[in-house]
Scaffold this active site. Structure first.
Site, PDB file in Angstrom:
ATOM      1  N   SER A  95      46.078  37.274  40.735  1.00  0.00           N
ATOM      2  CA  SER A  95      46.006  36.799  39.566  1.00  0.00           C
ATOM      3  C   SER A  95      47.533  37.057  38.918  1.00  0.00           C
ATOM      4  CB  SER A  95      44.795  36.887  38.878  1.00  0.00           C
ATOM      5  OG  SER A  95      43.879  36.866  39.777  1.00  0.00           O
TER       6      SER A  95
ATOM      7  N   LYS B  11      41.522  44.885  31.398  1.00  0.00           N
ATOM      8  CA  LYS B  11      42.540  44.035  31.412  1.00  0.00           C
ATOM      9  C   LYS B  11      42.670  43.057  30.339  1.00  0.00           C
ATOM     10  CE  LYS B  11      42.342  43.930  36.285  1.00  0.00           C
ATOM     11  NZ  LYS B  11      42.343  43.088  37.531  1.00  0.00           N
TER      12      LYS B  11
ATOM     13  N   HIS C  47      41.158  34.383  46.388  1.00  0.00           N
ATOM     14  CA  HIS C  47      39.768  34.388  46.064  1.00  0.00           C
ATOM     15  C   HIS C  47      39.038  33.157  46.754  1.00  0.00           C
ATOM     16  CE1 HIS C  47      41.168  36.320  42.209  1.00  0.00           C
ATOM     17  NE2 HIS C  47      40.539  37.368  42.670  1.00  0.00           N
TER      18      HIS C  47
ATOM     19  N   ARG D 141      42.952  42.767  50.517  1.00  0.00           N
ATOM     20  CA  ARG D 141      44.393  42.201  51.024  1.00  0.00           C
ATOM     21  C   ARG D 141      45.207  42.833  51.488  1.00  0.00           C
ATOM     22  NH1 ARG D 141      46.136  41.019  45.010  1.00  0.00           N
ATOM     23  NH2 ARG D 141      44.911  43.006  44.996  1.00  0.00           N
TER      24      ARG D 141
HETATM   25  N1  COA Z   1      43.059  37.013  46.667  1.00  0.00           N
HETATM   26  C1  COA Z   1      43.911  37.073  45.644  1.00  0.00           C
HETATM   27  N2  COA Z   1      44.023  37.959  44.681  1.00  0.00           N
HETATM   28  C2  COA Z   1      42.992  38.959  44.747  1.00  0.00           C
HETATM   29  C3  COA Z   1      41.884  38.886  45.915  1.00  0.00           C
HETATM   30  C4  COA Z   1      41.976  37.948  46.655  1.00  0.00           C
HETATM   31  N3  COA Z   1      41.342  37.728  47.653  1.00  0.00           N
HETATM   32  N4  COA Z   1      41.267  40.227  45.796  1.00  0.00           N
HETATM   33  C5  COA Z   1      41.771  40.843  44.630  1.00  0.00           C
HETATM   34  N5  COA Z   1      42.829  39.993  44.226  1.00  0.00           N
HETATM   35  C6  COA Z   1      43.475  40.538  42.951  1.00  0.00           C
HETATM   36  C7  COA Z   1      43.057  39.844  41.785  1.00  0.00           C
HETATM   37  O1  COA Z   1      44.060  38.723  41.522  1.00  0.00           O
HETATM   38  C8  COA Z   1      43.592  40.851  40.607  1.00  0.00           C
HETATM   39  O2  COA Z   1      44.787  40.724  40.600  1.00  0.00           O
HETATM   40  P1  COA Z   1      45.352  41.307  39.116  1.00  0.00           P
HETATM   41  O3  COA Z   1      45.110  42.809  39.009  1.00  0.00           O
HETATM   42  O4  COA Z   1      47.122  41.000  39.401  1.00  0.00           O
HETATM   43  O5  COA Z   1      45.098  40.503  37.974  1.00  0.00           O
HETATM   44  C9  COA Z   1      43.038  42.076  41.293  1.00  0.00           C
HETATM   45  O6  COA Z   1      42.999  41.909  42.750  1.00  0.00           O
HETATM   46  C10 COA Z   1      41.582  42.482  41.085  1.00  0.00           C
HETATM   47  O7  COA Z   1      41.151  41.224  40.411  1.00  0.00           O
HETATM   48  P2  COA Z   1      39.719  40.605  40.839  1.00  0.00           P
HETATM   49  O8  COA Z   1      39.450  40.130  41.985  1.00  0.00           O
HETATM   50  O9  COA Z   1      39.510  39.473  39.678  1.00  0.00           O
HETATM   51  O10 COA Z   1      38.583  41.848  40.289  1.00  0.00           O
HETATM   52  P3  COA Z   1      38.578  42.918  39.328  1.00  0.00           P
HETATM   53  O11 COA Z   1      39.276  44.068  39.912  1.00  0.00           O
HETATM   54  O12 COA Z   1      39.390  42.465  38.019  1.00  0.00           O
HETATM   55  O13 COA Z   1      37.194  43.202  39.098  1.00  0.00           O
HETATM   56  C11 COA Z   1      34.917  44.200  38.636  1.00  0.00           C
HETATM   57  C12 COA Z   1      36.671  44.080  38.957  1.00  0.00           C
HETATM   58  C13 COA Z   1      34.739  43.097  37.669  1.00  0.00           C
HETATM   59  C14 COA Z   1      34.313  43.845  39.776  1.00  0.00           C
HETATM   60  C15 COA Z   1      34.679  45.354  37.833  1.00  0.00           C
HETATM   61  O14 COA Z   1      35.807  45.722  36.820  1.00  0.00           O
HETATM   62  C16 COA Z   1      33.409  45.470  37.347  1.00  0.00           C
HETATM   63  O15 COA Z   1      32.535  45.415  37.916  1.00  0.00           O
HETATM   64  N6  COA Z   1      33.205  45.366  35.981  1.00  0.00           N
HETATM   65  C17 COA Z   1      32.125  45.595  35.398  1.00  0.00           C
HETATM   66  C18 COA Z   1      31.821  47.026  34.520  1.00  0.00           C
HETATM   67  C19 COA Z   1      31.514  48.057  35.690  1.00  0.00           C
HETATM   68  O16 COA Z   1      30.380  47.673  36.338  1.00  0.00           O
HETATM   69  N7  COA Z   1      32.085  49.044  35.760  1.00  0.00           N
HETATM   70  C20 COA Z   1      31.774  49.878  36.804  1.00  0.00           C
HETATM   71  C21 COA Z   1      32.884  49.575  38.141  1.00  0.00           C
HETATM   72  S1  COA Z   1      32.811  50.866  39.337  1.00  0.00           S
END
Ligand code: COA
Length: 166
Positions: free
Chosen positions: A129, A42, A18, A91
């Site tokens: 994560s 989650k 990140h 990634r």
């Molecule tokens: N480096 C390391 N890990 C990364 C990464 C990077 N550059 N990019 C993504 N990841 C990983 C994270 O570690 C995480 O891993 P995990 O699933 O093992 O915990 C996963 O990829 C994604 O996590 P993160 O980057 O924190 O994003 P997310 O997918 O959890 O976030 C939101 C999603 C919050 C953006 C999305 O759910 C959202 O917008 N929620 C609000 C409600 C909404 O609007 N919903 C409609 C969306 S279409």
């Protein structure tokens, strides 16, 4: 006009992957907001306040990055903040389907929003994560996985147990 972008996620916890994406975004945009979703589907290891504290420490290393929390739809949060660029990290090919679906859903909900993808360093492409959470839970070393300031936060919650300690 000032170009601002939102980098949203659960950040449970924020990793070096990140951080790498954030670094790239901070060079492109005038301002970047790390937007932490308070509640996601989650189950989080760290509370929203803890995740915000970690992200705020990371942000303090940049001149143009801030951290914030949001509830509800990301598109509504972006509208409130008057931002129309969303940053996501890609990634590996395996991220594509999920990211594609999310980007197109967000576009349907808010056509004015663009999602931009940045690729972290290949040496971080294996990081997630959940891998970090597992290593934390099992008492392993996370030095190579998270920024130093984040490691401090994690260790306050999960101190390393010395051999022989209960
Ligand atoms: N480096 C390391 N890990 C990364 C990464 C990077 N550059 N990019 C993504 N990841 C990983 C994270 O570690 C995480 O891993 P995990 O699933 O093992 O915990 C996963 O990829 C994604 O996590 P993160 O980057 O924190 O994003 P997310 O997918 O959890 O976030 C939101 C999603 C919050 C953006 C999305 O759910 C959202 O917008 N929620 C609000 C409600 C909404 O609007 N919903 C409609 C969306 S279409």
């Amino acid at each position: 006009m000032m170009q601002c972008a939102i980098y949203a996620g659960t950040f449970d916890p924020i990793t070096l992957g990140h951080f790498d994406v954030l670094q790239r975004a901070s060079r492109i945009f005038d301002k970047v907001v790390i937007a932490i979703v308070r509640k996601s589907n989650k189950s989080a290891m760290f509370s929203a306040e803890e995740r915000l504290a970690m992200a705020s420490d990371v942000a303090s290393g940049f001149e143009n990055v801030e951290a914030d929390c949001f509830d509800g739809l990301l598109v509504e949060y972006a509208r409130e903040r008057k931002v129309n660029i969303l940053i996501r990290g890609l990634r590996a090919y395996s991220d594509f389907e999920y990211e594609f679906q999310m980007a197109l859903t967000n576009r349907k909900l808010a056509p004015e929003l663009e999602t931009m993808f940045l690729m972290p360093k290949d040496s971080h492409s294996y990081l997630s994560s959940s891998v970090v959470r597992e290593v934390v839970e099992l008492g392993g070393d996370i030095e190579d996985f998270v920024p130093q300031c984040v490691e401090g936060h994690i260790r306050r919650r999960f101190p390393i147990r010395k051999t022989g300690e209960e």
